[in-house]
Scaffold this motif. Structure first.
Motif, PDB file in Angstrom:
ATOM      1  N   TYR A  58     -74.946-121.780  -5.051  1.00  0.00           N
ATOM      2  CA  TYR A  58     -76.044-121.688  -4.010  1.00  0.00           C
ATOM      3  C   TYR A  58     -75.413-122.386  -2.596  1.00  0.00           C
ATOM      4  O   TYR A  58     -76.202-122.454  -1.534  1.00  0.00           O
ATOM      5  N   GLY A  59     -74.144-122.831  -2.528  1.00  0.00           N
ATOM      6  CA  GLY A  59     -73.539-123.130  -1.263  1.00  0.00           C
ATOM      7  C   GLY A  59     -74.088-124.745  -1.066  1.00  0.00           C
ATOM      8  O   GLY A  59     -74.776-125.269  -1.702  1.00  0.00           O
ATOM      9  N   THR A  60     -73.566-125.272   0.190  1.00  0.00           N
ATOM     10  CA  THR A  60     -73.819-126.721   0.488  1.00  0.00           C
ATOM     11  C   THR A  60     -75.103-126.722   1.355  1.00  0.00           C
ATOM     12  O   THR A  60     -75.323-127.955   1.611  1.00  0.00           O
ATOM     13  N   ASP A  61     -75.536-125.809   1.521  1.00  0.00           N
ATOM     14  CA  ASP A  61     -76.932-126.084   2.416  1.00  0.00           C
ATOM     15  C   ASP A  61     -77.929-125.003   1.974  1.00  0.00           C
ATOM     16  O   ASP A  61     -78.454-124.181   2.903  1.00  0.00           O
ATOM     17  N   PRO A  62     -78.288-125.072   0.620  1.00  0.00           N
ATOM     18  CA  PRO A  62     -79.375-124.208   0.116  1.00  0.00           C
ATOM     19  C   PRO A  62     -80.883-124.442   0.722  1.00  0.00           C
ATOM     20  O   PRO A  62     -80.870-125.722   0.990  1.00  0.00           O
ATOM     21  N   ASN A  63     -81.682-123.454   0.650  1.00  0.00           N
ATOM     22  CA  ASN A  63     -83.007-124.009   1.102  1.00  0.00           C
ATOM     23  C   ASN A  63     -83.679-124.583  -0.120  1.00  0.00           C
ATOM     24  O   ASN A  63     -84.155-124.188  -0.993  1.00  0.00           O
ATOM     25  N   MET A  64     -83.979-125.846   0.320  1.00  0.00           N
ATOM     26  CA  MET A  64     -84.391-126.987  -0.749  1.00  0.00           C
ATOM     27  C   MET A  64     -86.040-126.615  -0.835  1.00  0.00           C
ATOM     28  O   MET A  64     -86.547-127.018  -1.773  1.00  0.00           O
ATOM     29  N   MET A  65     -86.562-126.087   0.024  1.00  0.00           N
ATOM     30  CA  MET A  65     -88.261-125.776   0.262  1.00  0.00           C
ATOM     31  C   MET A  65     -88.614-124.860  -0.684  1.00  0.00           C
ATOM     32  O   MET A  65     -89.365-124.714  -1.428  1.00  0.00           O
ATOM     33  N   PRO A  67     -86.632-123.272  -3.570  1.00  0.00           N
ATOM     34  CA  PRO A  67     -85.300-123.410  -4.490  1.00  0.00           C
ATOM     35  C   PRO A  67     -85.179-121.711  -5.056  1.00  0.00           C
ATOM     36  O   PRO A  67     -86.122-121.496  -5.822  1.00  0.00           O
ATOM     37  N   GLU A  68     -83.978-121.178  -4.934  1.00  0.00           N
ATOM     38  CA  GLU A  68     -83.616-120.065  -5.739  1.00  0.00           C
ATOM     39  C   GLU A  68     -82.299-120.274  -6.202  1.00  0.00           C
ATOM     40  O   GLU A  68     -81.385-120.892  -6.035  1.00  0.00           O
ATOM     41  N   THR A  69     -82.156-119.601  -7.433  1.00  0.00           N
ATOM     42  CA  THR A  69     -80.862-119.293  -8.109  1.00  0.00           C
ATOM     43  C   THR A  69     -80.008-118.212  -7.917  1.00  0.00           C
ATOM     44  O   THR A  69     -80.851-116.796  -8.189  1.00  0.00           O
TER      45      THR A  69
ATOM     46  N   GLU B  54     -88.065-126.985 -10.909  1.00  0.00           N
ATOM     47  CA  GLU B  54     -87.996-125.935  -9.969  1.00  0.00           C
ATOM     48  C   GLU B  54     -86.565-125.578  -9.226  1.00  0.00           C
ATOM     49  O   GLU B  54     -86.512-124.879  -8.472  1.00  0.00           O
ATOM     50  N   PRO B  56     -82.421-124.910  -9.365  1.00  0.00           N
ATOM     51  CA  PRO B  56     -81.585-124.342  -9.953  1.00  0.00           C
ATOM     52  C   PRO B  56     -80.783-125.460 -11.155  1.00  0.00           C
ATOM     53  O   PRO B  56     -80.611-126.396 -10.743  1.00  0.00           O
ATOM     54  N   GLU B  64     -71.021-128.102  -5.264  1.00  0.00           N
ATOM     55  CA  GLU B  64     -71.862-127.952  -4.023  1.00  0.00           C
ATOM     56  C   GLU B  64     -72.759-129.011  -3.667  1.00  0.00           C
ATOM     57  O   GLU B  64     -73.205-129.149  -2.581  1.00  0.00           O
ATOM     58  N   PHE B  69     -79.613-130.950  -6.872  1.00  0.00           N
ATOM     59  CA  PHE B  69     -79.898-129.824  -5.799  1.00  0.00           C
ATOM     60  C   PHE B  69     -80.633-130.656  -4.731  1.00  0.00           C
ATOM     61  O   PHE B  69     -80.640-130.007  -3.535  1.00  0.00           O
ATOM     62  N   PHE B  70     -81.537-131.361  -4.940  1.00  0.00           N
ATOM     63  CA  PHE B  70     -82.311-131.773  -3.955  1.00  0.00           C
ATOM     64  C   PHE B  70     -82.241-133.061  -3.086  1.00  0.00           C
ATOM     65  O   PHE B  70     -82.883-133.505  -2.353  1.00  0.00           O
ATOM     66  N   ASP B  75     -74.450-129.928   3.794  1.00  0.00           N
ATOM     67  CA  ASP B  75     -72.948-129.605   4.003  1.00  0.00           C
ATOM     68  C   ASP B  75     -72.036-130.571   3.665  1.00  0.00           C
ATOM     69  O   ASP B  75     -70.970-131.076   4.773  1.00  0.00           O
TER      70      ASP B  75
END
Lengths: 238, 559
Positions: A58-65, A67-69, B54, B56, B64, B69-70, B75
C-alpha cells in the motif's frame, strides 16, 4: 508498536519478539525455523512450490481515511473452504455469537497470506503448507480430503495437533506450530470484528464528554481484592 | 526561490522548527519555513475511531508503515524511499524519519517531562559527557511558558526527578487505570514511587484545540487538536500572524556562505521538479532533526569551512545519544477475568515510574551513572490489536481462555539515559548519495557498559515488580540481548551540542553556532546530554527561549 515483549514465551522466542516487535518490525505470526523432520515422523510435510508474491504494497502514504488493500487475494476456493472450516472449529457459533467464518475471518487470513511483505510471505508458506498437510493427513488416515471427512474424523486429527503436548511430539510438532499461529490470527481477527468485539466486551473507542471516569466501582472492588490477595493493600497508590 | 526578504529561514516544521517559527513570527519577524516532506493536515487526514479491522492486515506494522497502518507517519519510518543511510562495520543504528509537515510531532508519544537541576549538570557530578551551559533555573520559566502553550497534563509531585511547574500551568491528568494502580502498589512495596505521566494532551481546551475525549490512539494524530502536534497548533498560529510562509517538498541540501564566511543562502531541492533552488537568507535556523541538521552542516563545505559548516570544533555529528530501551511483560493472574470497563483513557500511560535512584547513585551503590524510568503498558485495548497468548485447544473453552487473558497483560518499558561515547557518531558516507544527489549519513554505534549495566538493573527491577504482582518469570534476557538498537527509541540528540566553549561544542547556549553568528540550531542536536525524560518538551522549550533571543538580536541589529 508493542514495546512490552512478553515474558511467558520461551526464552528464544521472547528474544526474537523482543527485538523485532519493539523495533516496529513486522514479524511472522509463526516463528521458529522449519527444521527437517526426523525420518518416519511428519515426513509427509508438503513441499509447496509457491511463486513469490511480487505485487506492490500500500506504499508509504496510503489513504488512511479510506483504508484499502491493494493486493489481490490469492487463496484457492478449496483453501478458503478449508480455512473456514478450521476457523469454525476454533471459534464455532455459540448462540447469538457468530462463528469465525461468519465474521469474515477467512478474508483476513487470505489477505494476510496474500500480502507482499516478507513476514507475511513467511506465514503464507507455513499456513498453506499446513492446509495441504491437513488434506494429506486425512487422505492417509481416512482416504478423503479434510473437508469431505465427517466431523469426528476431522476432530480426531485436530485433537492430535491442537494441544500443548503436540508441540513436543515429533510427528505433529510442525503442524501444531502452524495451527497455533493460525489460531492466534483467527482469534485476533474474530475479536476485531464488530460481533467479536462485542463478545469480548471492549468498551472503548467512544468519545467521552468530560473527564476520564477511571475504573468502575466493580473494577475497583476487584482491584482491592487483588491487592489484598497479593499483600499489597498497605501500599495502595494515593 | 521567493522574492520576499525574509528575516529568518527555518529548516524543518517539527517540534523545534515550528516553535522557532511561532516565536519569531509572533515577534514580528518574517519567516520562511522549508519542510522536506509533503503538506499534511491532521484535521482532514487523521483516521479517528477506525478499528484495527478496517485497516489492511488488522493494522499491523509492515516495512511501509512500521508502526502500523494508522500511524500518522507519512513517507517515513525506518526507511525513506530513495533516501538511504548507511552504518559502519559492526554498527547497528536505525533512523526514524517522517517526510511530512509537522514531522515526528504528528505521531510522537507526547510524554513531556522536564529535565531537572540534576540533569543539566550531570557531567560535574559523574564525569561523563558534558554539562549544559546553564542551570535548570534558567530554563524553568521557559518550561512554564512552553507547557502552557503546548498544553501538558500531569501533576506536581515534589519528586527530585520531576521538577514542579508553576501553579496553574499543568492541566489535570486523567485518573489511573486499574492495572496501573496494581503496578503502583507493587512498585511502592519495593520503594519505587509512581506518578501521573506528563503528556502533551489537553484535558482542558485551549485556543482552537478541544479537550481529549479519551478515545482513538494519539499515534494516528489528533483531528481535534487535543494531542499536541505542530500541524494543529504552532503552525496555524504562526501562519495567522501573516509572517510565515511554508514551502513543502523542499529538501535542504546545504547552508551557503559568502566571501566572509557569513551565511547568506540555503540550497534546497524542490522535490516536485527536482530542481535545485538557492534561497537567500539573512539568518538560518536548522531544525531538521538532530541527524538531518548535522548532515546539512557536514554537507555544507566551502573554502571557509572545508570540514563542514560550524564544525571548527570537530563535534558536528559526534556525541549522538539515543535513550536506552528495554522491556518486560507478563500476564498477571490476579488481573485475569477482571470486570471490563473503558480503559482507553488518553491512550498512553496515566501513571509511570519516575527514576528513584539519585540517592543510591550519589552513595555509589549503583554501577551506572544515569537514571531511567518505566512506562506501563496495560489495559483493555482494541481487541484487533491484541493477540491472545498461549492458547490451547479449540472451541468455546479456548475462546473463554482467551477472553480471560484480555486486559491481564502488564508491560514495563524502560527508557534510560545514555552517556555519549566516542564510538557513537555520524559522518557523511562519501560513496552514497540519496535520490536528490545529497550525500547520505553513515552511523557508527556502540552501547557502553553504562547503558548495559543500567538495562540489567532495569530488567531485574521489572522482574521484581511483575513477580510482586504475582507473575512468574523464569528467565531474563541479558542486557545485550534486551537493549534496543541505537536509534530505535527515536530520541537521537547531541550531534550539534551546545556548550560553554567553542572548543568542545558546536553552539552557544542559544543554539547560535560558534562559527557563524547568523546560523542557529534549534532541534535535539543541541542537547549536551540526553536525560531519560523524552526530548521533545525540552526541544520546544529551548527553541522558544532561543528564538526569542534571536528575535532580540535581530531587533538590535546584532545579526
Amino acid at each position: 508498536m508493542d514495546k512490552y515483549p512478553q515474558a511467558r514465551l520461551t526464552r528464544r522466542e521472547s528474544l526474537k519478539w523482543l527485538g523485532a516487535i519493539a523495533a516496529g518490525l513486522s514479524v511472522p505470526l509463526i516463528h521458529g525455523r522449519d527444521k527437517k523432520p526426523a525420518p518416519g515422523t511428519d515426513a509427509h510435510w508438503p513441499d509447496l512450490n509457491l511463486q513469490p508474491i511480487t505485487v506492490a504494497g500500500y506504499g508509504t502514504d496510503p489513504n488512511m481515511m479510506k483504508p484499502e488493500t491493494p493486493w489481490p487475494l490469492t487463496m484457492t476456493a478449496e483453501q478458503r473452504e478449508l480455512t473456514s472450516l478450521i476457523a469454525d472449529i476454533l471459534v464455532p457459533r455459540e448462540g447469538d455469537k457468530p462463528s469465525a467464518s461468519e465474521v469474515s475471518v477467512t478474508d483476513v487470513v487470505d489477505e494476510w497470506i496474500s500480502a507482499p511483505y516478507p513476514s507475511f510471505q513467511s506465514d503464507r508458506v507455513k499456513i498453506l503448507s499446513g492446509l495441504a498437510w491437513l488434506d494429506d493427513e486425512c487422505m492417509q488416515r481416512f482416504d478423503r480430503k479434510f473437508v469431505a471427512a465427517p466431523a469426528e474424523q476431522q476432530l480426531e486429527i485436530i485433537d492430535d495437533i491442537a494441544w500443548e503436548e503436540a508441540r513436543s511430539n515429533p510427528r505433529f510438532a510442525r503442524m501444531a506450530r502452524v495451527l497455533d499461529g493460525l489460531r492466534r490470527l483467527v482469534m485476533t481477527a474474530y475479536f476485531s470484528s464488530p460481533e467479536g468485539t462485542k463478545d469480548i466486551g471492549y468498551q472503548g473507542n467512544v468519545a467521552l464528554a468530560g473527564d476520564y471516569p477511571g475504573p468502575t466501582p466493580e473494577a475497583l472492588e476487584h482491584l482491592d481484592a487483588a491487592l489484598q490477595e497479593l499483600g499489597l493493600t498497605d501500599y495502595a497508590y494515593s | 526561490m521567493t522574492e520576499i526578504d525574509y528575516d529568518v529561514v527555518v529548516v524543518g516544521s517539527g517540534a523545534g522548527g515550528a516553535m522557532a517559527a511561532y516565536t519569531l513570527t509572533k515577534a514580528g519577524k518574517k519567516v520562511l519555513m522549508l519542510e522536506a516532506g509533503r503538506d499534511y493536515d491532521p484535521v482532514k487526514e487523521t483516521p479517528m475511531f477506525n478499528t484495527a479491522r478496517e485497516a489492511p492486515l488488522l493494522g499491523k506494522g509492515t516495512p511501509e508503515k512500521p508502526f502500523g497502518f494508522f500511524d500518522a507517519t507519512v513517507d517515513g519510518g525506518w526507511e525513506v524511499p530513495g533516501e538511504p543511510y548507511t552504518t559502519g562495520k559492526d554498527s547497528e543504528f536505525r533512523w526514524w524519519r517522517a517526510r511530512m509537515l509537522g514531522g515526528r510531532t504528528n505521531h510522537w508519544g507526547r510524554y513531556s517531562l522536564r529535565f531537572s537541576e540534576h540533569d543539566f549538570k550531570a557531567h560535574s557530578r559523574d564525569g561523563f559527557g558534558a554539562d549544559w551551559p546553564f542551570e535548570y533555573a534558567e530554563l524553568a520559566p521557559w518550561y512554564d511558558k512552553t507547557e502552557e502553550l503546548v498544553g501538558i497534563c500531569g501533576t506536581n509531585t515534589g519528586l527530585d526527578d520531576m521538577p514542579d511547574s508553576s501553579p496553574g500551568v499543568l492541566q489535570p491528568p486523567p485518573k489511573p487505570r486499574g492495572p496501573e494502580l496494581l503496578v503502583a502498589a507493587a512498585a511502592r512495596k519495593l520503594g519505587i514511587p509512581s506518578a501521573p505521566m506528563h503528556r502533551a494532551i489537553l484535558t482542558r481546551p485551549i485556543d482552537n484545540r478541544a479537550a481529549c475525549f479519551y478515545a482513538t490512539s494519539c499515534k494516528r494524530g489528533c483531528s481535534i487538536g487535543a494531542a499536541f502536534q505542530t500541524t494543529t497548533s504552532l503552525l496555524p498560529m504562526a501562519r495567522a500572524t501573516g509572517n510565515l510562509e511554508i514551502i513543502t517538498d523542499a529538501m535542504v541540501k546545504s547552508v551557503d556562505v559568502d566571501d566572509q564566511g557569513s551565511v547568506n543562502a540555503v540550497t534546497y531541492i524542490d522535490k516536485k521538479s527536482g530542481n535545485s533552488v538557492s534561497q537567500p537568507a539573512r539568518a538560518v535556523v536548522l531544525a531538521a532533526s538532530a541527524c538531518e541538521s548535522a548532515r546539512v552542516l557536514l554537507n555544507s563545505k566551502s573554502s571557509h569551512f572545508p570540514d563542514g559548516l560550524a564544525n571548527s570544533s570537530g563535534h558536528v555529528g559526534r556525541n549522538i545519544m539515543d535513550s536506552t530501551g528495554a522491556g518486560l511483560s507478563a500476564y498477571i493472574p490476579a488481573l485475569r477475568g477482571r470486570p471490563i470497563y473503558n480503559e482507553d483513557g488518553h491512550t498512553a500511560n496515566h501513571l509511570f515510574l519516575p527514576w528513584w535512584g539519585h540517592e543510591a547513585q550519589a552513595n555509589g551503590e549503583l554501577n551506572f551513572a544515569r537514571g531511567y524510568h518505566f512506562e506501563m503498558g496495560t489495559g483493555f485495548r482494541d481487541p484487533g490489536t491484541w493477540s491472545p497468548p498461549n492458547l490451547d485447544g479449540y472451541g468455546p473453552d479456548m475462546k473463554r481462555q482467551a477472553k480471560q487473558d484480555y486486559g491481564a497483560r502488564v508491560g514495563l518499558a524502560l527508557r534510560g539515559e545514555m552517556v555519549p561515547n566516542e564510538h557513537s557518531y555520524m559522518e557523511i558516507d562519501k560513496n552514497v548519495n540519496d535520490k536528490w544527489g545529497i550525500p547520505v549519513v553513515k552511523f557508527h554505534w556502540k552501547w557502553s557498559e553504562q547503558e548495559l549495566n543500567q538495562v540489567a538493573h532495569g530488567l531485574q527491577t521489572a522482574k521484581s515488580i511483575l513477580t510482586t504482582m504475582g507473575a512468574s518469570i523464569s528467565s531474563l534476557p541479558t542486557p545485550e540481548e534486551a537493549i534496543r538498537k541505537g536509534g530505535e527509541v527515536i530520541h537521537e540528540v547531541g550531534t550539534t551540542r551546545m556548550g560553554a566553549s567553542p572548543k568542545d561544542s558546536v553552539t552557544n547556549q542559544y543554539g547560535q553556532t560558534w562559527d557563524c553568528n547568523n546560523l542557529f540550531v534549534m532541534d535535539g542536536g543541541v542537547f549536551a546530554s540526553n536525560p531519560h525524560k523524552n526530548c521533545t518538551l525540552t526541544i520546544m522549550t529551548l527553541a522558544m527561549r532561543n528564538a526569542n533571543w534571536l528575535a532580540g538580536q535581530l531587533d538590535k541589529g546584532a545579526i
